[in-house]
Design a protein around this motif. Structure first.
Motif, PDB file in Angstrom:
ATOM      1  N   LEU A   5      55.387 -11.584 -45.146  1.00 52.86           N
ATOM      2  CA  LEU A   5      54.542 -11.349 -46.128  1.00 52.86           C
ATOM      3  C   LEU A   5      55.248 -11.045 -47.516  1.00 52.86           C
ATOM      4  O   LEU A   5      56.255 -10.040 -47.667  1.00 52.86           O
ATOM      5  CB  LEU A   5      54.191  -9.780 -45.481  1.00 52.86           C
ATOM      6  N   THR A   6      54.814 -11.896 -48.409  1.00 52.20           N
ATOM      7  CA  THR A   6      55.528 -11.702 -49.762  1.00 52.20           C
ATOM      8  C   THR A   6      54.768 -11.341 -50.990  1.00 52.20           C
ATOM      9  O   THR A   6      53.444 -11.457 -50.905  1.00 52.20           O
ATOM     10  CB  THR A   6      56.110 -13.164 -50.084  1.00 52.20           C
ATOM     11  N   VAL A   7      55.255 -11.009 -52.064  1.00 51.79           N
ATOM     12  CA  VAL A   7      54.495 -10.868 -53.033  1.00 51.79           C
ATOM     13  C   VAL A   7      54.545 -12.161 -53.999  1.00 51.79           C
ATOM     14  O   VAL A   7      55.379 -12.843 -54.074  1.00 51.79           O
ATOM     15  CB  VAL A   7      55.349  -9.572 -53.903  1.00 51.79           C
ATOM     16  N   GLY A   8      53.639 -12.354 -54.486  1.00 48.18           N
ATOM     17  CA  GLY A   8      53.361 -13.570 -55.350  1.00 48.18           C
ATOM     18  C   GLY A   8      54.215 -14.065 -56.483  1.00 48.18           C
ATOM     19  O   GLY A   8      54.831 -15.132 -56.447  1.00 48.18           O
ATOM     20  N   SER A   9      54.993 -13.076 -56.983  1.00 47.26           N
ATOM     21  CA  SER A   9      55.666 -13.165 -58.160  1.00 47.26           C
ATOM     22  C   SER A   9      57.110 -14.151 -57.410  1.00 47.26           C
ATOM     23  O   SER A   9      57.821 -15.024 -57.942  1.00 47.26           O
ATOM     24  CB  SER A   9      56.143 -11.956 -58.861  1.00 47.26           C
ATOM     25  N   SER A  10      57.606 -13.412 -56.331  1.00 46.18           N
ATOM     26  CA  SER A  10      58.783 -14.090 -55.412  1.00 46.18           C
ATOM     27  C   SER A  10      58.410 -15.385 -55.297  1.00 46.18           C
ATOM     28  O   SER A  10      59.141 -16.327 -55.358  1.00 46.18           O
ATOM     29  CB  SER A  10      59.324 -13.153 -54.471  1.00 46.18           C
ATOM     30  N   PHE A  12      55.702 -23.704 -45.868  1.00 45.05           N
ATOM     31  CA  PHE A  12      55.003 -22.497 -45.239  1.00 45.05           C
ATOM     32  C   PHE A  12      53.447 -22.941 -45.006  1.00 45.05           C
ATOM     33  O   PHE A  12      52.860 -23.949 -45.584  1.00 45.05           O
ATOM     34  CB  PHE A  12      54.941 -21.568 -46.197  1.00 45.05           C
ATOM     35  N   GLU A  13      52.922 -22.475 -44.116  1.00 43.05           N
ATOM     36  CA  GLU A  13      51.595 -22.387 -43.747  1.00 43.05           C
ATOM     37  C   GLU A  13      50.794 -20.967 -44.326  1.00 43.05           C
ATOM     38  O   GLU A  13      51.209 -20.034 -43.685  1.00 43.05           O
ATOM     39  CB  GLU A  13      51.150 -22.671 -42.136  1.00 43.05           C
ATOM     40  N   PRO A  14      49.879 -21.296 -45.180  1.00 44.34           N
ATOM     41  CA  PRO A  14      49.445 -19.725 -45.632  1.00 44.34           C
ATOM     42  C   PRO A  14      48.322 -19.465 -44.620  1.00 44.34           C
ATOM     43  O   PRO A  14      47.764 -20.057 -44.030  1.00 44.34           O
ATOM     44  CB  PRO A  14      48.586 -20.412 -46.931  1.00 44.34           C
ATOM     45  N   ILE A  15      48.451 -18.120 -44.626  1.00 46.08           N
ATOM     46  CA  ILE A  15      47.421 -17.729 -43.277  1.00 46.08           C
ATOM     47  C   ILE A  15      46.256 -16.799 -44.319  1.00 46.08           C
ATOM     48  O   ILE A  15      44.980 -17.058 -44.033  1.00 46.08           O
ATOM     49  CB  ILE A  15      48.116 -16.519 -42.375  1.00 46.08           C
ATOM     50  N   THR A  16      46.674 -15.945 -44.996  1.00 49.15           N
ATOM     51  CA  THR A  16      45.715 -15.040 -45.887  1.00 49.15           C
ATOM     52  C   THR A  16      46.201 -14.473 -46.813  1.00 49.15           C
ATOM     53  O   THR A  16      47.325 -13.909 -46.748  1.00 49.15           O
ATOM     54  CB  THR A  16      44.700 -14.272 -45.099  1.00 49.15           C
ATOM     55  N   LEU A  17      45.491 -14.540 -47.816  1.00 49.20           N
ATOM     56  CA  LEU A  17      45.766 -13.076 -49.109  1.00 49.20           C
ATOM     57  C   LEU A  17      45.623 -11.946 -48.348  1.00 49.20           C
ATOM     58  O   LEU A  17      44.578 -11.750 -47.459  1.00 49.20           O
ATOM     59  CB  LEU A  17      44.768 -13.477 -50.160  1.00 49.20           C
ATOM     60  N   TYR A  57      49.740 -10.117 -52.769  1.00 51.28           N
ATOM     61  CA  TYR A  57      50.694  -9.908 -51.396  1.00 51.28           C
ATOM     62  C   TYR A  57      49.980 -10.836 -50.478  1.00 51.28           C
ATOM     63  O   TYR A  57      48.776 -10.978 -50.399  1.00 51.28           O
ATOM     64  CB  TYR A  57      50.475  -8.824 -50.812  1.00 51.28           C
ATOM     65  N   GLY A  58      50.616 -11.786 -49.526  1.00 49.76           N
ATOM     66  CA  GLY A  58      50.239 -12.748 -48.839  1.00 49.76           C
ATOM     67  C   GLY A  58      50.875 -12.837 -47.639  1.00 49.76           C
ATOM     68  O   GLY A  58      52.239 -12.485 -47.584  1.00 49.76           O
ATOM     69  N   LEU A  59      50.140 -13.373 -46.599  1.00 53.31           N
ATOM     70  CA  LEU A  59      50.638 -13.535 -45.217  1.00 53.31           C
ATOM     71  C   LEU A  59      50.922 -15.079 -44.659  1.00 53.31           C
ATOM     72  O   LEU A  59      49.900 -15.902 -45.057  1.00 53.31           O
ATOM     73  CB  LEU A  59      49.883 -12.995 -44.272  1.00 53.31           C
ATOM     74  N   SER A  76      41.136 -10.777 -48.730  1.00 57.21           N
ATOM     75  CA  SER A  76      41.367 -11.823 -47.818  1.00 57.21           C
ATOM     76  C   SER A  76      40.664 -13.250 -48.175  1.00 57.21           C
ATOM     77  O   SER A  76      39.855 -13.218 -49.183  1.00 57.21           O
ATOM     78  CB  SER A  76      40.926 -11.558 -46.371  1.00 57.21           C
ATOM     79  N   ASN A  77      41.407 -14.310 -47.661  1.00 59.48           N
ATOM     80  CA  ASN A  77      40.595 -15.785 -48.035  1.00 59.48           C
ATOM     81  C   ASN A  77      41.143 -16.535 -47.130  1.00 59.48           C
ATOM     82  O   ASN A  77      41.689 -16.306 -45.953  1.00 59.48           O
ATOM     83  CB  ASN A  77      40.955 -16.252 -49.317  1.00 59.48           C
ATOM     84  N   THR A  78      40.437 -17.924 -47.121  1.00 59.84           N
ATOM     85  CA  THR A  78      40.803 -18.765 -46.196  1.00 59.84           C
ATOM     86  C   THR A  78      42.285 -19.520 -46.492  1.00 59.84           C
ATOM     87  O   THR A  78      42.684 -19.362 -47.415  1.00 59.84           O
ATOM     88  CB  THR A  78      39.893 -20.029 -46.254  1.00 59.84           C
ATOM     89  N   PRO A  79      42.830 -20.294 -45.458  1.00 58.53           N
ATOM     90  CA  PRO A  79      44.152 -20.631 -45.585  1.00 58.53           C
ATOM     91  C   PRO A  79      44.070 -21.720 -46.681  1.00 58.53           C
ATOM     92  O   PRO A  79      44.836 -22.018 -47.502  1.00 58.53           O
ATOM     93  CB  PRO A  79      44.503 -21.398 -44.395  1.00 58.53           C
ATOM     94  N   GLU A  80      43.046 -22.375 -46.731  1.00 59.79           N
ATOM     95  CA  GLU A  80      42.952 -23.546 -47.710  1.00 59.79           C
ATOM     96  C   GLU A  80      42.673 -22.953 -49.339  1.00 59.79           C
ATOM     97  O   GLU A  80      43.321 -23.276 -50.235  1.00 59.79           O
ATOM     98  CB  GLU A  80      41.534 -24.420 -47.342  1.00 59.79           C
ATOM     99  N   GLN A  81      41.906 -21.679 -49.388  1.00 60.61           N
ATOM    100  CA  GLN A  81      41.848 -20.980 -50.442  1.00 60.61           C
ATOM    101  C   GLN A  81      43.173 -20.524 -51.015  1.00 60.61           C
ATOM    102  O   GLN A  81      43.635 -20.372 -52.309  1.00 60.61           O
ATOM    103  CB  GLN A  81      40.890 -19.981 -50.566  1.00 60.61           C
ATOM    104  N   PHE A  82      44.113 -20.026 -50.047  1.00 60.63           N
ATOM    105  CA  PHE A  82      45.254 -19.344 -50.359  1.00 60.63           C
ATOM    106  C   PHE A  82      46.146 -20.359 -50.756  1.00 60.63           C
ATOM    107  O   PHE A  82      46.870 -20.165 -51.941  1.00 60.63           O
ATOM    108  CB  PHE A  82      45.761 -18.416 -49.167  1.00 60.63           C
ATOM    109  N   ARG A  83      46.141 -21.615 -50.071  1.00 61.59           N
ATOM    110  CA  ARG A  83      46.934 -22.652 -50.710  1.00 61.59           C
ATOM    111  C   ARG A  83      46.704 -23.058 -52.055  1.00 61.59           C
ATOM    112  O   ARG A  83      47.556 -23.448 -53.016  1.00 61.59           O
ATOM    113  CB  ARG A  83      46.815 -23.921 -49.775  1.00 61.59           C
TER     114      ARG A  83
END
Length: 307
Positions: free
Chosen positions: A76-81, A100-105, A236-238, A278-285
């Motif tokens: 679980l990371t902050v977007g800036s890093s 990485f594989e995005p899971i969700t925002l 922040y994203g998972l 939250s969003n889809t993995p594709e949207q997060f990517r």
């Protein structure tokens, strides 16, 4: 396929580690612990937060990138890093897209532009006019070279066509404290970091560093209203290591989305100055890729770099 405590795969059968690439007590840590507690309860096994701070988040992100691809280590990371560091550091120990594989925002957290009340500016338009009347004479404080509040200032300079001078500090708290004291007139700060000063009248908030207003503080104009194209969402994203089985990723996405849609989690995140998302993995990517491009340009234009 879905049962009350898990999916047909049987995952999970043991505790899951959630790597947070920042120290305990910070905003990302707080968000992670809220999500970990509820998601662990839904999955039926604890999610243990493992703080791995250092190198602006690079150490923890690298640990997650190299973890086993079995769903038992997540990030679980902050977007800036995740999206600024690849342009900021000469050598980066991870690839945010390939590793990485995005899971969700998980959440977004607005940054706000604040000034000392003595400054004769009550809006973003006022501040732009003031800066243009005194080229190079108006300073803005940040948490250090390449930090998000530094780059927000650089974006303001570029989008508004003004000349303001960067004054780096060792932390966002130190920067805000000196703006309160009148040593520096302007800074960008996270909502929870500066709002206590705003509520006491020690700082004046001029705008949210986004294109549209935040639901957390809808009365505050977005900077994008005054400067078309100005938009920077702190998120922040998972994520999971690349190669994690698809059925596990699907389960995590489905369960995390339920958690983020629950009112108690939304309320807890709001108390931390964050808005559940939250969003889809594709949207997060797509978000990750877009941010990598956007911040690469801002970093290049600013000349910021960390060895």
């Amino acid at each position: 396929m879905i049962s009350g405590s898990g999916w047909a795969s049987g995952y999970p059968v043991k505790p899951v580690t959630l790597i947070v690439p920042q120290a305990p007590g910070g905003a990302n840590d707080a968000v992670a612990r809220i999500v970990a507690q509820r998601l662990g309860a839904v999955l039926g096994h604890p999610i243990v937060v493992d703080n791995r701070p250092g190198a602006g988040g690079n150490i923890g992100i690298q640990v997650a990138a190299k973890a086993p691809r079995d769903g038992y280590t997540l990030l679980l990371t902050v977007g800036s890093s995740f999206t600024i560091n690849p342009s900021l550091y000469r050598k980066i120990p991870f690839d945010p897209v390939k590793d990485f594989e995005p899971i969700t925002l998980v959440a977004t957290a607005p940054y706000v532009l604040v000034t000392n009340p003595a400054i004769q500016a009550r809006s973003v338009h006022d501040l732009i006019g003031l800066a243009r009347s005194k080229p190079g004479k108006l300073d803005y404080a940040s948490a250090g070279n390449g930090t998000l509040n530094h780059l927000l200032g650089e974006m303001l300079k570029a989008k508004a066509g003004i000349d303001i001078t960067h004054v780096p500090y060792k932390s966002a708290a130190a920067a805000a404290t000196d703006v309160v004291a009148g040593q520096v007139p302007i800074t960008f700060g996270s909502l929870p970091g500066v709002m206590p000063f705003v509520k006491t009248g020690q700082l004046r908030v001029l705008g949210v560093a986004t294109e549209k207003r935040s639901r957390l503080i809808p009365e505050v104009p977005a900077i994008g209203e005054a400067i078309p194209g100005y938009s920077a969402v702190s998120w922040y994203g998972l994520l999971a290591p690349a190669g994690t089985p698809k059925e596990i990723l699907a389960q995590l996405h489905a369960e995390a989305t339920k958690v983020l849609n629950s009112k108690d989690v939304q309320d807890k995140l709001a108390a931390q100055g964050a808005e559940a998302a939250s969003n889809t993995p594709e949207q997060f990517r797509v978000l990750i890729k877009d941010d990598l491009v956007k911040w690469a340009k801002v970093v290049k234009d600013s000349g910021a770099q960390v060895d």
